[in-house]
Design a protein around this motif. Structure first.
Motif, short mmCIF file in Angstrom:
data_model
loop_
_atom_site.label_atom_id
_atom_site.label_comp_id
_atom_site.label_asym_id
_atom_site.label_seq_id
_atom_site.Cartn_x
_atom_site.Cartn_y
_atom_site.Cartn_z
N LEU A 1 0.82 -1.21 0.00
CA LEU A 1 0.00 0.00 0.00
C LEU A 1 0.86 1.26 0.00
CD1 LEU A 1 -2.81 -1.07 2.46
CD2 LEU A 1 -2.97 -0.83 -0.01
N GLY A 2 1.95 1.23 0.76
CA GLY A 2 2.84 2.39 0.81
C GLY A 2 3.51 2.64 -0.52
N GLU A 3 3.95 1.57 -1.19
CA GLU A 3 4.59 1.74 -2.49
C GLU A 3 3.60 2.28 -3.51
OE1 GLU A 3 6.33 -2.06 -3.34
OE2 GLU A 3 8.15 -1.60 -2.23
N GLN A 4 2.36 1.80 -3.46
CA GLN A 4 1.34 2.32 -4.38
C GLN A 4 1.12 3.80 -4.14
OE1 GLN A 4 -2.10 -0.15 -3.80
NE2 GLN A 4 -1.26 -1.84 -4.99
N GLY A 5 1.03 4.18 -2.86
CA GLY A 5 0.83 5.59 -2.53
C GLY A 5 2.02 6.43 -2.94
N LEU A 6 3.22 5.91 -2.72
CA LEU A 6 4.42 6.66 -3.08
C LEU A 6 4.56 6.77 -4.59
CD1 LEU A 6 6.94 5.25 -0.45
CD2 LEU A 6 5.85 7.48 -0.46
N GLN A 7 4.18 5.73 -5.32
CA GLN A 7 4.25 5.80 -6.78
C GLN A 7 3.28 6.84 -7.31
OE1 GLN A 7 3.56 1.79 -8.09
NE2 GLN A 7 5.63 1.12 -7.60
N GLN A 8 2.13 6.96 -6.68
CA GLN A 8 1.15 7.94 -7.11
C GLN A 8 1.65 9.36 -6.88
OE1 GLN A 8 -2.42 6.89 -5.03
NE2 GLN A 8 -2.87 5.15 -6.37
N THR A 9 2.46 9.54 -5.83
CA THR A 9 2.97 10.88 -5.53
C THR A 9 4.35 11.11 -6.15
OG1 THR A 9 3.96 10.16 -3.45
CG2 THR A 9 1.71 11.02 -3.36
N GLU B 1 10.07 7.76 -4.37
CA GLU B 1 10.62 6.41 -4.42
C GLU B 1 10.56 5.75 -3.04
OE1 GLU B 1 14.91 4.29 -5.26
OE2 GLU B 1 14.40 6.11 -6.36
N ALA B 2 10.14 4.49 -3.01
CA ALA B 2 10.06 3.73 -1.75
C ALA B 2 11.45 3.35 -1.29
CB ALA B 2 9.21 2.49 -1.95
N GLN B 3 11.70 3.54 -0.02
CA GLN B 3 12.98 3.15 0.55
C GLN B 3 12.75 2.44 1.87
OE1 GLN B 3 15.39 6.59 1.06
NE2 GLN B 3 15.71 6.89 -1.12
#
Length: 108
Positions: free
Chosen positions: A58-66, A69-71
């Motif tokens: 869910l976090g990666e999806q949210g970060l991709q939308q904004t 980059e996920a770390q």
């Protein structure tokens, strides 16, 4: 005698509630095979991994939308304890086969 009976009844009720809660949690955790009976320890370990996995997805999806980059561990919601292996390169089923404690565990 009455107090002991009351205490035993209360403890039995408490244990049944705990067992019902574990049964509900087991139904929510994907396992292979699906009907695999998990111990309480396995249930808690897999639940933690599954929650971390879902938070990461869910976090990666949210970060991709904004466009961020996920770390590492998403949003730091579930920081990795130093004594646990990293979850980055693992699947949910990697540690399903946990050794069970018991007499055979101590036989050389």
């Amino acid at each position: 005698m009455t107090r002991k009976l009351f205490t035993n009844t209360r403890e039995r009720w408490r244990q049944q509630n705990v067992n019902r809660a574990f049964a509900k949690l087991r139904k929510l955790i994907p396992t292979h095979p699906p009907d695999k009976k998990l111990s309480k320890n396995e249930t808690l370990r897999l639940a933690m991994r599954y929650i971390n996995f879902l938070v990461k997805v869910l976090g990666e999806q949210g970060l991709q939308q904004t466009g961020v980059e996920a770390q590492g561990n998403i949003l730091g919601l579930f920081p990795q304890a130093p004594h646990l292996p990293s979850l980055e390169d693992r699947t949910l089923l990697d540690d399903c086969q946990l050794p069970l404690p018991g007499p055979s565990h101590y036989i050389s």
